[in-house]
Design an enzyme around this catalytic site. Sequence first.
Site, PDB file in Angstrom:
ATOM      1  N   LYS A 155      22.567  40.214  37.440  1.00 43.27           N
ATOM      2  CA  LYS A 155      23.168  40.101  36.102  1.00 43.27           C
ATOM      3  C   LYS A 155      22.488  41.069  35.144  1.00 43.27           C
ATOM      4  CE  LYS A 155      24.675  35.352  36.764  1.00 43.27           C
ATOM      5  NZ  LYS A 155      24.346  33.931  36.746  1.00 43.27           N
ATOM      6  N   ASP A 158      28.477  31.418  29.502  1.00 40.24           N
ATOM      7  CA  ASP A 158      28.889  30.747  30.736  1.00 40.24           C
ATOM      8  C   ASP A 158      30.100  29.846  30.489  1.00 40.24           C
ATOM      9  OD1 ASP A 158      27.702  31.322  33.153  1.00 40.24           O
ATOM     10  OD2 ASP A 158      25.946  30.054  32.820  1.00 40.24           O
ATOM     11  N   GLN A 170      20.207  30.005  33.855  1.00 44.74           N
ATOM     12  CA  GLN A 170      20.618  29.998  35.262  1.00 44.74           C
ATOM     13  C   GLN A 170      20.471  28.594  35.857  1.00 44.74           C
ATOM     14  OE1 GLN A 170      21.894  32.736  37.037  1.00 44.74           O
ATOM     15  NE2 GLN A 170      22.303  31.200  38.606  1.00 44.74           N
TER      16      GLN A 170
END
Length: 297
Positions: free
Chosen positions: A54, A121, A98
């Site tokens: 990422k 997200d 994460q």
Amino acid sequence: MTATLIDGKAIAETLRAGIAREVQRTEAAHGFVPGLAVVLVGENPASQVYVRSKAKQTVEAGMRSVEHKLPDTTSEQELLMLVQALNNDPGIDGILVQLPLPSHINADRVIEAIDPDKDVDGFHPMNAGRLMTGTGGLVPCTPLGSLKLIKSVRSDLAGLNAVVIGRSNIVGKPMAQLLISESCTVTVAHSRTRDLPAMCRSADILVAAVGRPLMVKGDWVKDGAIVIDVGINRVDAPDLGPGKTRLVGDVDFSTAKEHAGAITPVPGGVGPMTIACLLANTLTASYLRRGLVPPAL
Ligand code: NDP
């Protein structure tokens, strides 16, 4: 029938190139560079790979990447304080924590602490609600990427029967919402669904997000259907040598491609789209936070 292969890797590359162009244009036109903060707690090897990837792709797109790597021993309170600091940092447009988090940290509490406008997200309940009510917001990356793959082979989905296997908050449910927004008739299947093969055979669009290797067989697939395989499963591959493994999806690709009209491979299908859509969400968030209309991607 042999299906068209939906090349997620190539489609993601095109999307990332478009984002990189928009980032350059944004800096020239508006004088800011979008910034993404990624927070990793602990040493989970898969998470480390995702976070590296990422960060690399964020930088390649011309955006600012900030990484926070915290030890396993980090308390929930410490993590919440970092999230708060990132919420207040004007140079940060997107915050990604994460998952999974270590078991002593309540992931829901952490997600709810993220500013919904920086929640790239799309997991915050505020964004889930916005998706459900069709009132904008940031959409979870994997379903967003999956929809882009579906639309790469068919732009008008109105009236099609869609079956989504899986009802998680991060894939199955938002995928179903996106397909409802496209005027599909949507069925969400899960572990308690009766006669899943028959249900799948009714699908013009079949999305498998289960986590069970090769579960969806070719004779579950309606002729001509669009099949999106979200699953990522690591299985033993003795044919590659002792102790070797490979990645497979939830769909038995070799038999499903004989029925499907179009199908994604694993790897190289949905996976690459997920990070590309994270970058797209970061760019979108950077505009919305400043009261600007985000570029169409
Ligand atoms: P979850 O484990 O959260 O959800 C799995 C879903 O599958 C559940 O709703 C479960 O039903 C359902 N299910 C389990 N067994 C069956 C069965 N036998 N028949 C029908 N449904 C079943 O997984 P996620 O949604 O997080 O992920 C799904 C897959 O997608 C995984 O392989 C994951 O690795 C992959 N993934 C891939 C991403 C990518 O970038 N390509 C990103 C995110 C995930 P129930 O609710 O009843 O338990």
